[in-house]
Design a protein around this motif. Structure first.
Motif, PDB file in Angstrom:
ATOM      1  N   PRO A   1       0.774  -1.292   0.070  1.00 55.67           N
ATOM      2  CA  PRO A   1      -0.103   0.030   0.197  1.00 55.67           C
ATOM      3  C   PRO A   1       0.951   1.459  -0.115  1.00 55.67           C
ATOM      4  N   VAL A   2       0.522   2.253  -0.614  1.00 52.83           N
ATOM      5  CA  VAL A   2       1.151   3.558  -0.833  1.00 52.83           C
ATOM      6  C   VAL A   2       0.128   4.744  -0.765  1.00 52.83           C
ATOM      7  N   ALA A   3       0.683   5.588   0.120  1.00 50.41           N
ATOM      8  CA  ALA A   3      -0.272   6.591   0.455  1.00 50.41           C
ATOM      9  C   ALA A   3      -0.464   7.844  -0.464  1.00 50.41           C
ATOM     10  N   GLU A   4       0.657   7.966  -0.970  1.00 50.98           N
ATOM     11  CA  GLU A   4       0.730   9.227  -2.090  1.00 50.98           C
ATOM     12  C   GLU A   4       1.103   8.823  -3.450  1.00 50.98           C
ATOM     13  N   TYR A   5       0.654   9.294  -4.218  1.00 54.46           N
ATOM     14  CA  TYR A   5       0.996   9.158  -5.615  1.00 54.46           C
ATOM     15  C   TYR A   5       1.569  10.389  -6.360  1.00 54.46           C
ATOM     16  N   PRO A   6       2.277  10.354  -7.426  1.00 55.52           N
ATOM     17  CA  PRO A   6       3.238   8.903  -7.610  1.00 55.52           C
ATOM     18  C   PRO A   6       4.332   8.790  -6.769  1.00 55.52           C
ATOM     19  N   ILE A   7       4.666   7.625  -6.396  1.00 51.80           N
ATOM     20  CA  ILE A   7       5.959   7.397  -5.694  1.00 51.80           C
ATOM     21  C   ILE A   7       7.040   6.980  -6.600  1.00 51.80           C
ATOM     22  N   ARG A   8       8.229   7.424  -6.170  1.00 48.08           N
ATOM     23  CA  ARG A   8       9.379   7.089  -7.013  1.00 48.08           C
ATOM     24  C   ARG A   8       9.975   5.903  -6.725  1.00 48.08           C
TER      25      ARG A   8
ATOM     26  N   ALA B   1      -3.181   1.213  -3.893  1.00 45.65           N
ATOM     27  CA  ALA B   1      -3.510   2.256  -3.105  1.00 45.65           C
ATOM     28  C   ALA B   1      -3.757   1.956  -1.771  1.00 45.65           C
ATOM     29  N   HIS B   2      -3.531   2.952  -1.185  1.00 51.21           N
ATOM     30  CA  HIS B   2      -3.717   2.714   0.610  1.00 51.21           C
ATOM     31  C   HIS B   2      -5.244   2.958   0.925  1.00 51.21           C
ATOM     32  N   PRO B   3      -5.635   2.073   1.748  1.00 50.96           N
ATOM     33  CA  PRO B   3      -7.152   2.393   2.151  1.00 50.96           C
ATOM     34  C   PRO B   3      -7.282   3.695   2.799  1.00 50.96           C
ATOM     35  N   PRO B   4      -8.135   4.419   2.420  1.00 46.55           N
ATOM     36  CA  PRO B   4      -8.282   5.841   3.261  1.00 46.55           C
ATOM     37  C   PRO B   4      -8.660   5.320   4.689  1.00 46.55           C
ATOM     38  N   THR B   5      -8.207   6.035   5.599  1.00 48.27           N
ATOM     39  CA  THR B   5      -8.603   5.874   6.911  1.00 48.27           C
ATOM     40  C   THR B   5      -9.659   6.515   7.613  1.00 48.27           C
TER      41      THR B   5
ATOM     42  N   GLN C   1       8.602   7.422 -11.864  1.00 49.34           N
ATOM     43  CA  GLN C   1       7.435   7.592 -11.225  1.00 49.34           C
ATOM     44  C   GLN C   1       6.619   6.224 -11.300  1.00 49.34           C
ATOM     45  N   LEU C   2       6.070   5.805 -10.042  1.00 51.21           N
ATOM     46  CA  LEU C   2       5.343   4.469 -10.236  1.00 51.21           C
ATOM     47  C   LEU C   2       3.668   4.785  -9.856  1.00 51.21           C
ATOM     48  N   ARG C   3       2.666   4.161 -10.244  1.00 53.49           N
ATOM     49  CA  ARG C   3       1.469   4.280 -10.226  1.00 53.49           C
ATOM     50  C   ARG C   3       0.909   3.244  -9.617  1.00 53.49           C
ATOM     51  N   ALA C   4      -0.349   3.229  -9.201  1.00 51.35           N
ATOM     52  CA  ALA C   4      -1.031   2.048  -8.678  1.00 51.35           C
ATOM     53  C   ALA C   4      -0.960   0.972  -9.864  1.00 51.35           C
ATOM     54  N   GLY C   5      -0.697  -0.522  -9.427  1.00 48.06           N
ATOM     55  CA  GLY C   5      -0.995  -1.478 -10.526  1.00 48.06           C
ATOM     56  C   GLY C   5       0.390  -1.806 -10.903  1.00 48.06           C
ATOM     57  N   ASP C   6       1.282  -0.879 -10.895  1.00 53.75           N
ATOM     58  CA  ASP C   6       2.749  -1.328 -11.362  1.00 53.75           C
ATOM     59  C   ASP C   6       3.360  -2.378 -10.604  1.00 53.75           C
TER      60      ASP C   6
ATOM     61  N   LYS D   1      12.454   0.623  -0.997  1.00 52.75           N
ATOM     62  CA  LYS D   1      12.723   0.369   0.222  1.00 52.75           C
ATOM     63  C   LYS D   1      11.388   0.076   0.942  1.00 52.75           C
ATOM     64  N   LEU D   2      10.236   0.730   0.729  1.00 55.18           N
ATOM     65  CA  LEU D   2       8.741   0.554   1.313  1.00 55.18           C
ATOM     66  C   LEU D   2       8.523  -1.028   1.137  1.00 55.18           C
ATOM     67  N   ALA D   3       8.858  -1.464   0.084  1.00 54.43           N
ATOM     68  CA  ALA D   3       8.482  -2.827  -0.382  1.00 54.43           C
ATOM     69  C   ALA D   3       9.385  -3.739   0.432  1.00 54.43           C
TER      70      ALA D   3
END
Length: 82
Positions: free
Chosen positions: A10-17, A74-78, A56-61, A23-25
């Motif tokens: 899950p990623v909170a902000e898009y795009p992510i580099r 996509a990180h689920p909204p809180t 830059q990565l997007r959801a689904g990459d 690192k996150l994964a």
């Protein structure tokens, strides 16, 4: 030969580099390690070699390093409790 399972990350902000996502994964231990992996041409994004740590990565990459694969989701909204 079977392909390794894909880990959803899950990623909170898009795009992510790419370097940040590695690192996150858990595909890279730290930023310098992420840079080394990219420079050594060991990273694929959606089945293609990626040589730009700032790509830059997007959801689904799907990012692959060695025998490990991780997908940007996509990180689920809180829930708002106010």
């Amino acid at each position: 030969m079977t392909r390794p399972p894909i880990q959803d990350v899950p990623v909170a902000e898009y795009p992510i580099r790419l370097g940040q996502f590695l690192k996150l994964a858990g595909l890279a231990d730290h930023g310098a390690h992420a840079r080394e992996l990219v420079e050594a041409e060991e990273v694929q994004v959606n089945g293609r070699l990626e040589t730009r740590r700032g790509a830059q990565l997007r959801a689904g990459d799907v990012v692959a390093v060695g025998g490990h694969r991780a997908r940007v989701v996509a990180h689920p909204p809180t829930a708002d409790t106010t």
